[in-house]
Design an enzyme around this catalytic site. Structure first.
Site, PDB file in Angstrom:
ATOM      1  CE1 TYR A  30     -11.242  19.563  21.625  1.00 59.58           C
ATOM      2  CE2 TYR A  30     -11.727  20.694  23.689  1.00 59.58           C
ATOM      3  CZ  TYR A  30     -12.106  20.273  22.423  1.00 59.58           C
ATOM      4  OH  TYR A  30     -13.369  20.571  21.956  1.00 59.58           O
ATOM      5  CG  HIS A  35      -3.421  24.175  27.348  1.00 61.03           C
ATOM      6  ND1 HIS A  35      -4.713  23.857  26.990  1.00 61.03           N
ATOM      7  CD2 HIS A  35      -3.028  23.236  28.234  1.00 61.03           C
ATOM      8  CE1 HIS A  35      -5.085  22.772  27.640  1.00 61.03           C
ATOM      9  NE2 HIS A  35      -4.089  22.369  28.407  1.00 61.03           N
ATOM     10  CD  GLN A  59      -2.323  12.794  33.636  1.00 61.85           C
ATOM     11  OE1 GLN A  59      -1.169  12.837  33.241  1.00 61.85           O
ATOM     12  NE2 GLN A  59      -2.989  13.904  33.940  1.00 61.85           N
ATOM     13  CE  LYS A 147      -9.695  23.648  35.961  1.00 58.37           C
ATOM     14  NZ  LYS A 147      -9.195  22.334  35.654  1.00 58.37           N
ATOM     15  CD  GLN A 151      -0.782  18.589  36.799  1.00 52.98           C
ATOM     16  OE1 GLN A 151      -1.297  17.546  36.499  1.00 52.98           O
ATOM     17  NE2 GLN A 151      -0.730  19.608  35.951  1.00 52.98           N
ATOM     18  NE  ARG A 185     -11.373  15.202  32.693  1.00 51.55           N
ATOM     19  CZ  ARG A 185     -10.107  15.025  33.109  1.00 51.55           C
ATOM     20  NH1 ARG A 185      -9.454  16.026  33.661  1.00 51.55           N
ATOM     21  NH2 ARG A 185      -9.513  13.864  32.964  1.00 51.55           N
TER      22      ARG A 185
END
Ligand code: PAF
Length: 281
Positions: A30, A35, A59, A147, A151, A185
């Site tokens: 998506y 990206h 996850q 972002k 992570q 999202r």
């Protein structure tokens, strides 16, 4: 552009010429401009670029949005082709977690606070799948977005601790014109929620302005973010943080770089964002 769901085909393409450098952007698909910025940089900095598209069930928590996570494979592939990507890995669950799979990568410490405490097990899932993807693709450099700040901290630690010979490259957060961080999202948001979602960036910017004006008390910086979110009727705060970006320990008084971050619910949609303030002294 080679598209494959098979590990042996990825390895065959990747090792056609061992002298070539490969940039790799792992994604859950998506794709948005954030990206594509990673992909373009991977392409610029390496001889070849690879992307994985895999919505990793490990996850997601049991109450989370695995089933509804947005997917758009055909569109993603068209965008990657346009960006000049050489290899796209699109495994399924059987390829990534075949029967008998038992191993987990757990990065202690930096996986615990913030997202790790709000989403138990999330970073075990992320670290495990990224370790597998690194072993499958064997990239020279791997590209991740700022972002997902925590992570990046968890994965840098993992790469270091497990001696992955991969250079980790972290790219700036891509934002909409009104400041909202790009995220797959965001597609869940109603128009009213979309308007209210700017509160994340507004809260971060307010804390950043307080920092620029000399505020160094961690509590005060967190309060600025908390108050900004409280003023938005559609938003419900999950957490705010003003932390050391390397250890993720909350600053009492900021001494060095400061990672401002927060998570906010708009009804059931949970969004995260952050700003990294570099110590100018
Ligand atoms: O950031 C993501 O999209 C995912 O966490 C990642 C790194 C692709 C692992 O599934």
């Amino acid at each position: 552009m080679k598209i494959t769901s098979k590990i042996e085909e990825v390895r065959a393409v990747r090792w056609v010429d061992a002298a070539l450098s490969w940039g790799f952007a792992p994604t859950m698909g998506y794709l948005h401009e954030g990206h594509l910025a990673l992909v373009r940089l991977a392409k610029t900095e390496n001889d070849r670029a690879a992307v994985s598209i895999y919505v990793n069930p490990a996850q997601f928590g049991p109450q989370e949005d695995l089933a509804s996570y947005p997917r758009s494979l055909e569109r993603d592939l068209a965008l990657l082709r346009e960006a000049g990507v050489d290899l796209v890995f699109t495994p399924d669950d059987g390829v990534m977690y075949p029967a008998g799979f038992q191993t987990k990568v757990w990065v202690e410490g930096v996986s615990r606070p913030l997202e790790g405490s709000a989403r138990p097990g999330h970073f075990d899932g992320v670290a495990t799948v990224v370790a597998k993807l690194f072993n499958i693709v064997q990239p020279t450099r791997a590209y991740f977005g700022q972002k997902d700040a925590q992570q990046t901290v968890v994965l840098r630690r993992m790469a270091l601790d497990l001696n992955f010979p991969v250079e980790m490259v972290i790219c700036p957060t891509a934002r909409e014109p009104d400041g909202l961080a790009m995220s797959s999202r965001n597609s869940y948001l109603t128009p009213d929620q979309r308007a209210a979602a700017t509160v994340l960036y507004r809260a971060l910017s307010a804390a950043q302005a307080a920092f620029a004006a000399g505020e160094r008390r961690g509590d005060a910086l967190r309060a600025v973010m908390r108050d900004t979110v409280a003023a938005e009727p559609l938003a419900r705060l999950d957490y705010v943080s003003a932390a050391n970006p390397l250890t993720l320990a909350e600053w009492d008084r900021v001494e060095g770089d400061c990672l401002l971050s927060l998570a906010v619910f708009l009804d059931r949609v949970r969004l995260i964002d952050n700003i990294l303030i570099k110590d100018a002294s």
